[in-house]
Design a protein around this motif. Structure first.
Motif, PDB file in Angstrom:
ATOM      1  N   ILE A 143      -4.448  -8.268 -10.370  1.00 50.36           N
ATOM      2  CA  ILE A 143      -3.996  -8.109  -8.919  1.00 50.36           C
ATOM      3  C   ILE A 143      -2.609  -8.828  -8.598  1.00 50.36           C
ATOM      4  CG2 ILE A 143      -4.365  -8.423  -6.530  1.00 50.36           C
ATOM      5  CD1 ILE A 143      -7.383  -8.270  -7.152  1.00 50.36           C
ATOM      6  N   THR A 144      -1.648  -7.844  -8.464  1.00 46.66           N
ATOM      7  CA  THR A 144      -0.344  -8.297  -8.376  1.00 46.66           C
ATOM      8  C   THR A 144       0.510  -8.121  -7.116  1.00 46.66           C
ATOM      9  OG1 THR A 144       0.665  -6.530  -9.503  1.00 46.66           O
ATOM     10  CG2 THR A 144       0.262  -8.347 -10.757  1.00 46.66           C
ATOM     11  N   SER A 145      -0.215  -7.327  -6.376  1.00 46.64           N
ATOM     12  CA  SER A 145       0.493  -6.955  -4.879  1.00 46.64           C
ATOM     13  C   SER A 145      -0.606  -6.932  -3.801  1.00 46.64           C
ATOM     14  CB  SER A 145       1.260  -5.603  -5.036  1.00 46.64           C
ATOM     15  OG  SER A 145       0.193  -4.585  -5.324  1.00 46.64           O
ATOM     16  N   PRO A 146      -0.230  -7.072  -2.456  1.00 46.07           N
ATOM     17  CA  PRO A 146      -1.410  -7.036  -1.493  1.00 46.07           C
ATOM     18  C   PRO A 146      -2.035  -5.773  -1.376  1.00 46.07           C
ATOM     19  CG  PRO A 146       0.927  -8.123  -0.721  1.00 46.07           C
ATOM     20  CD  PRO A 146       1.086  -7.602  -2.010  1.00 46.07           C
ATOM     21  N   ALA A 147      -1.414  -4.571  -2.063  1.00 50.26           N
ATOM     22  CA  ALA A 147      -1.906  -3.393  -1.925  1.00 50.26           C
ATOM     23  C   ALA A 147      -3.079  -3.113  -2.903  1.00 50.26           C
ATOM     24  CB  ALA A 147      -0.851  -2.167  -2.081  1.00 50.26           C
ATOM     25  N   GLN A 148      -3.103  -3.900  -3.947  1.00 52.22           N
ATOM     26  CA  GLN A 148      -4.125  -3.801  -4.712  1.00 52.22           C
ATOM     27  C   GLN A 148      -5.439  -4.497  -4.634  1.00 52.22           C
ATOM     28  OE1 GLN A 148      -1.409  -5.321  -8.293  1.00 52.22           O
ATOM     29  NE2 GLN A 148      -2.283  -3.874  -9.302  1.00 52.22           N
ATOM     30  N   LEU A 149      -5.373  -5.015  -3.290  1.00 51.84           N
ATOM     31  CA  LEU A 149      -6.668  -5.701  -2.892  1.00 51.84           C
ATOM     32  C   LEU A 149      -7.421  -4.750  -2.083  1.00 51.84           C
ATOM     33  CD1 LEU A 149      -5.145  -9.017  -1.133  1.00 51.84           C
ATOM     34  CD2 LEU A 149      -6.374  -8.847  -3.380  1.00 51.84           C
ATOM     35  N   ARG A 150      -6.900  -3.664  -2.011  1.00 51.03           N
ATOM     36  CA  ARG A 150      -7.881  -2.562  -1.207  1.00 51.03           C
ATOM     37  C   ARG A 150      -9.029  -2.178  -1.970  1.00 51.03           C
ATOM     38  NH1 ARG A 150      -5.279   0.399   2.956  1.00 51.03           N
ATOM     39  NH2 ARG A 150      -3.088  -0.481   2.997  1.00 51.03           N
ATOM     40  N   GLY A 151     -10.304  -2.236  -1.329  1.00 53.75           N
ATOM     41  CA  GLY A 151     -11.613  -1.937  -2.199  1.00 53.75           C
ATOM     42  C   GLY A 151     -12.002  -3.172  -2.908  1.00 53.75           C
ATOM     43  N   LYS A 152     -11.462  -4.388  -2.759  1.00 50.46           N
ATOM     44  CA  LYS A 152     -11.720  -5.591  -3.378  1.00 50.46           C
ATOM     45  C   LYS A 152     -12.414  -6.452  -2.485  1.00 50.46           C
ATOM     46  CE  LYS A 152      -9.650  -4.636  -7.355  1.00 50.46           C
ATOM     47  NZ  LYS A 152      -9.002  -3.483  -6.919  1.00 50.46           N
ATOM     48  N   THR A 153     -13.242  -7.489  -2.961  1.00 47.91           N
ATOM     49  CA  THR A 153     -13.848  -8.578  -2.073  1.00 47.91           C
ATOM     50  C   THR A 153     -13.164  -9.946  -2.400  1.00 47.91           C
ATOM     51  OG1 THR A 153     -16.147  -7.576  -2.212  1.00 47.91           O
ATOM     52  CG2 THR A 153     -16.193  -9.852  -1.556  1.00 47.91           C
ATOM     53  N   ILE A 154     -12.866 -10.408  -1.477  1.00 45.86           N
ATOM     54  CA  ILE A 154     -12.195 -11.688  -1.462  1.00 45.86           C
ATOM     55  C   ILE A 154     -13.012 -12.731  -0.689  1.00 45.86           C
ATOM     56  CG2 ILE A 154     -10.031 -12.950  -0.680  1.00 45.86           C
ATOM     57  CD1 ILE A 154      -9.689 -11.071  -3.071  1.00 45.86           C
TER      58      ILE A 154
END
Length: 365
Positions: A143-154
């Motif tokens: 994950i290298t950008s904010p957009a790649q957090l979509r669909g992820k659990t943080i």
């Protein structure tokens, strides 16, 4: 006057003198060490019999950990009993303060604001800072950008805690919806140790975490996506502050000052001998959790934060706005009167430091 009257008058005067002597001795016996050495106040402004002190077993609470482990608080408190109470996250500590089962707490800035507003600005006062910075969004290396957090659990430590507010604010600012589904980011409130385990298992993509937990995930393979320092002027924001029950501060100001003096000495010790400070903080964490942190984690953690008794009052209006942006608060908190700088200013003056700038938190009355 008859001999009988003379004898009665003598007995009366003797009794009065004896009563006066007993009263004087009683008053002297009631004076404590703090009464003798400070203001001489008695009754409602006397030193406390006991002070219940809250803190977290986290590196971001190093001034508290060092102060406890090196007996710096007890050395200042004299006859006042110190009862330490560890917590895992700010909202639980807020409940203890508002429920009057805790007197003073090292706590995150977000829950501190919440405690003030939740009680209508009555129950608690901010009296000092402790730690600045030391929180990061760390994620799986892909994950290298904010957009790649979509669909992820943080993960964040707890609903409404300082890192929970920071993450949700940042997500909103980056137009990332919070929720479930392939286009949203799921924010899950998880205890820090469990977050580490779930990250190793690939069940969470990362977390916005305080030290040492961000460093622990980095050691487990995570990368830093956002260092919270980059979001604040000069990289300074209050991660840990000192909060006190208003009634306790009013009744026992010298006890509060004693705790802050111990904290200031812990901060000075950490700056003078970082190696010893790291070892002391790690030992204190082991006392609570049963396990010491890897030395590499402690080393990295200490490079990510700084210690200061200044609460950085100028940042609090923005922190209050962030709570609304994050959806934790409905309305922006009115923080006038939140900070009582008198005890920390006395402590800082004795240490040769400038008084704090109360900014918008000053009491205008």
């Amino acid at each position: 006057m008859s001999p009988h009257a003379l004898r009665s008058g003598s007995r009366t005067r003797a009794a009065a003198l004896l009563l006066a002597a007993i009263t004087t001795l009683g008053a002297l016996a009631g004076c404590s060490r703090a009464d003798d050495s400070s203001s001489g106040a008695s009754g409602p402004t006397s030193p406390a019999t006991e002070v219940r002190l809250g803190y977290f077993p986290n590196i971001t609470h190093a001034p508290a950990l060092i102060g406890l482990k090196q007996n710096l608080f007890t050395a200042e408190l004299g006859n006042t009993k110190l009862t330490p109470q560890p917590f895992n996250a700010g909202p639980d500590e807020v409940n203890a303060l508002l429920g009057e089962s805790l007197d003073i707490g090292f706590i995150g800035s977000g829950p501190a604001i919440n405690a003030f507003t939740k009680s209508g600005g009555e129950a608690v006062r901010l009296v000092a800072g402790a730690t600045s910075a030391g929180a990061q969004l760390v994620t799986a290396p892909g994950i290298t950008s904010p957009a790649q957090l979509r669909g992820k659990t943080i993960a964040t430590p707890q609903l409404g805690n300082t890192q929970d507010i920071a993450l949700k604010t940042w997500l909103k600012q980056n137009n990332l919806p919070i929720g479930s589904g392939p286009d949203a980011v799921t924010v899950q409130n998880i205890d820090n140790p469990q977050t580490l385990d779930l990250f190793k298992q690939g069940k969470v993509a990362g977390g916005w975490l305080p030290e040492p937990w961000s460093s622990r995930l980095v050691e487990a393979g995570a990368k830093v996506l956002v260092d919270e320092k980059s979001l604040w002027p000069e990289g300074k924001f209050p991660t840990t502050v000192v909060l006190v029950r208003t009634k306790f501060l009013q009744e026992h100001p010298e006890t509060v000052k004693a705790v802050l003096t111990g904290e200031q000495k812990a901060i000075e010790a950490a700056k003078a001998d970082p190696a010893k400070a790291k070892a002391t903080a790690n030992d204190a964490i082991k006392d609570v959790t049963g396990k010491a942190l890897p030395a590499s984690v402690v080393d990295r953690s200490f490079t990510e934060l700084s210690f200061d008794s200044d609460p950085l009052a100028s940042t609090f209006p923005q922190l209050a706005k962030n709570s609304v942006t994050a959806g934790i608060a409905k309305d922006e908190a009115k923080l006038t009167g939140f900070l009582d700088p008198r005890p920390v200013d006395e402590v800082r003056k004795a240490a040769g430091l400038a008084p704090v700038d109360p900014g918008a938190l000053a009491d205008t009355n």
